[in-house]
Design a protein around this motif. Structure first.
Motif, mmCIF file in Angstrom:
data_model
loop_
_atom_site.group_PDB
_atom_site.id
_atom_site.type_symbol
_atom_site.label_atom_id
_atom_site.label_comp_id
_atom_site.label_asym_id
_atom_site.label_seq_id
_atom_site.Cartn_x
_atom_site.Cartn_y
_atom_site.Cartn_z
ATOM 1 N N PRO A 80 0.773 -1.062 0.112
ATOM 2 C CA PRO A 80 -0.036 0.103 -0.045
ATOM 3 C C PRO A 80 0.822 1.332 0.019
ATOM 4 C CG PRO A 80 -0.825 -1.599 1.647
ATOM 5 C CD PRO A 80 0.456 -2.124 0.951
ATOM 6 N N LEU A 81 1.880 1.298 0.756
ATOM 7 C CA LEU A 81 2.805 2.629 0.750
ATOM 8 C C LEU A 81 3.396 2.635 -0.505
ATOM 9 C CD1 LEU A 81 3.858 4.836 2.424
ATOM 10 C CD2 LEU A 81 5.841 3.424 3.021
ATOM 11 N N LEU A 82 4.221 1.668 -1.057
ATOM 12 C CA LEU A 82 4.960 2.038 -2.315
ATOM 13 C C LEU A 82 3.910 2.291 -3.439
ATOM 14 C CD1 LEU A 82 7.570 -0.724 -1.936
ATOM 15 C CD2 LEU A 82 7.648 1.635 -1.572
ATOM 16 N N THR A 83 2.608 1.698 -3.400
ATOM 17 C CA THR A 83 1.753 1.983 -4.519
ATOM 18 C C THR A 83 1.137 3.109 -4.351
ATOM 19 O OG1 THR A 83 1.047 -0.254 -4.549
ATOM 20 C CG2 THR A 83 -0.730 1.494 -5.476
ATOM 21 N N GLY A 84 1.053 3.960 -3.039
ATOM 22 C CA GLY A 84 0.478 5.179 -2.842
ATOM 23 C C GLY A 84 1.486 6.245 -3.240
ATOM 24 N N ILE A 85 2.754 5.965 -2.925
ATOM 25 C CA ILE A 85 3.765 6.978 -3.360
ATOM 26 C C ILE A 85 4.097 6.941 -4.983
ATOM 27 C CG2 ILE A 85 6.319 7.191 -3.287
ATOM 28 C CD1 ILE A 85 6.471 6.402 -0.500
ATOM 29 N N ALA A 118 -0.725 6.056 1.255
ATOM 30 C CA ALA A 118 0.561 6.010 1.685
ATOM 31 C C ALA A 118 0.260 6.542 3.294
ATOM 32 C CB ALA A 118 1.304 6.921 1.044
ATOM 33 N N SER A 119 -0.840 7.558 3.522
ATOM 34 C CA SER A 119 -0.843 7.757 4.974
ATOM 35 C C SER A 119 -1.470 6.928 5.887
ATOM 36 C CB SER A 119 -1.709 9.067 5.026
ATOM 37 O OG SER A 119 -3.111 9.028 4.236
ATOM 38 N N LEU A 184 11.724 4.566 3.875
ATOM 39 C CA LEU A 184 11.033 3.822 4.519
ATOM 40 C C LEU A 184 11.203 2.253 4.377
ATOM 41 C CD1 LEU A 184 7.783 5.835 4.787
ATOM 42 C CD2 LEU A 184 9.116 5.406 6.667
ATOM 43 N N LEU A 185 12.077 1.959 3.265
ATOM 44 C CA LEU A 185 12.136 0.514 2.925
ATOM 45 C C LEU A 185 12.470 -0.383 4.104
ATOM 46 C CD1 LEU A 185 13.858 0.757 -0.626
ATOM 47 C CD2 LEU A 185 11.568 -0.051 0.165
ATOM 48 N N ARG A 186 13.454 0.240 5.076
ATOM 49 C CA ARG A 186 13.925 -0.568 6.301
ATOM 50 C C ARG A 186 12.696 -0.946 6.957
ATOM 51 N NH1 ARG A 186 18.057 0.896 10.989
ATOM 52 N NH2 ARG A 186 17.871 -1.005 12.222
#
Length: 458
Positions: A80-85, A118-119, A184-186
């Motif tokens: 979800p985060l990577l898709t959002g970005i 992303a949020s 944020l990958l880590r």
């Protein structure tokens, strides 16, 4: 806890920096677009569709929030985060290269979906990457990340628009969007997917579209009423209200409308304070300019003061450990009530305008305490496979209420412009209504304490 074990200790440093960069990026974009919009619509010859750039963002932001909750619970925050970005970045590119207003609105819609996805994923990261005792400080990072964009956003975006063109307000954010994903990958690698949450992201996105559409239709109905088009206003209100209610019934926890103890009450209180605050904030500069004769810069300074107060409140709540969270929430709401009552008094004939600077610091302080505190309460009371859905519901409540509040403020401004009531009277009514809503929320704050068992969204 030792100082070295804070949110910027080595094991959490990159995560904390990534969260700060991501939220600052989204906040800057939200502030910058207001500065760039006049130039954009002039060049694209789209003044008639000016409002659609904001409405599109609101509706698609709710769609992203609705889709992200259960998606995060099912697969973890990484996708979800990577898709959002990625979607947010695509939206920046589309808006920044738009050749007509339709393309620009499409870009704004993509940005809304990206921010929503992303949020919610960022909240999921807070729930999984930090131990419970650090979550208040991690959520304070989110609140504090709005301060720098508020301080420099309008000036910086205005300078960019004047010297490089409005397109670079959007295109210049693309490298930052990619950088925050890398930072944020880590944390994403550390966040395992629970794997047992129910599917339903697509269904939730559809109901979020319904709720967002309801907000837009209700705003249009209010505008029609102000313009004297009563039949159209009634038609729009009759259509918009059921759509909004139907959407929110699916998206918010059962019992939220009744402030049912636990997560439902937290989410309802968050919506109440957000709707009240953003409604009044949207008219502060206009009120100072209209009633007190302030210039443009002086009228905008209270918003800066409020941002500083917000930062101070967020930092304070992250360090308060001996007070129960519902009690802390009540104190923040009381600060908001004091601010709004004071703002109402400033609308009286002969009242000075300068107290607004102090009042808006108090209001910002209240929001800085309340917003992270509601986030902490939701995370504390959510099972591991509910944190995404409940965090999504929290933000949906916030965004929907803010949209309704600012729409109501706009209708009152329109009514005063049309001569239906005096401007001071209209803003006084708005201030009293905001104070009453927050007072009711303060009374209900005790119900945000944990219920006997966690309540999931459904």
């Amino acid at each position: 806890m030792e100082r070295s074990a804070g949110v910027f200790a080595p094991q959490w440093r990159l995560t904390s920096i990534g969260i700060a960069v991501a939220i600052s990026l989204f906040a800057f974009e939200g502030l910058a677009v207001a500065t760039a919009m006049p130039s954009a619509v002039r060049e694209l010859r789209g003044l008639a569709y000016f409002g659609w750039s904001y409405s599109a963002f609101l509706v698609t932001n709710l769609m992203g929030l609705g889709a992200a909750g259960q998606w995060c619970d099912r697969v973890g925050p990484r996708r979800p985060l990577l898709t959002g970005i990625a979607v947010f970045t695509a939206g920046l590119l589309v808006a920044g290269t738009a050749v007509n207003m339709a393309m620009f609105v499409l870009g704004r819609g993509a940005q809304g979906i990206g921010v929503g996805l992303a949020s919610t994923a960022v909240f999921k990261i807070v729930a999984t990457a930090y131990p419970p005792e650090l979550r208040p400080r991690a959520l304070a990072i989110i609140s504090a990340a709005y301060v720098l964009p508020a301080l420099i956003g309008p000036v910086l975006s205005g300078t960019i628009t004047a010297h490089a063109g409005w397109r670079w307000v959007f295109l210049g954010l693309v490298p930052l969007a990619l950088a925050c994903g890398g930072a944020l990958l880590r944390a994403l690698r550390m966040s395992a997917a629970p794997g047992n949450a129910p599917a339903g992201g697509f269904r939730s996105a559809l109901f979020a579209l319904l709720a967002g559409g309801g907000v837009v239709v209700l705003q249009a109905g209010g505008d029609a009423a102000v313009a004297g088009r009563t039949p159209l206003a009634v038609l729009l209100l009759v259509a918009g209200l059921p759509a909004l209610v139907a959407g929110l019934r699916e998206l918010l926890p059962r019992g939220a409308a009744r402030l049912r103890r636990g997560v439902p009450a937290v989410i309802a209180v968050r919506g109440m304070l957000a709707g009240a605050f953003y409604a009044l904030e949207s008219v502060v500069p206009l009120t100072l300019a209209t009633l007190h004769g302030f210039g443009t810069a002086a009228a905008g300074l209270p918003l800066l003061a409020g941002s500083i107060g917000w930062w101070a409140g967020a930092q304070a709540q992250g360090r308060i450990t001996k007070m129960a969270r519902p009690s802390l929430l009540r104190r923040g709401l009381i600060a908001l009530v004091c601010c709004f009552v004071g703002m109402t008094a400033l609308c009286l004939d002969g009242a000075p305008g300068w107290p607004v600077y102090l009042l808006w610091i108090v209001g910002g302080l209240g929001m800085g305490v309340c917003v992270p505190t509601t986030g902490v309460l939701v995370l504390e009371q959510s099972a591991e496979d509910e944190t995404g859905a409940n965090s999504s519901a929290l933000q949906i409540s916030d965004v929907t209420a803010a949209g309704l509040g600012t729409s109501a403020a706009g209708v009152l401004v329109g009514a005063s412009e049309a001569g239906h009531l005096g401007f001071g009277a209209g803003m006084g009514v708005l201030g009293l209504a905001a104070a009453a809503v927050c007072a009711a929320a303060a009374v209900g704050a005790s119900r945000t304490a944990p219920a006997r068992r966690s309540t999931a969204v459904g």
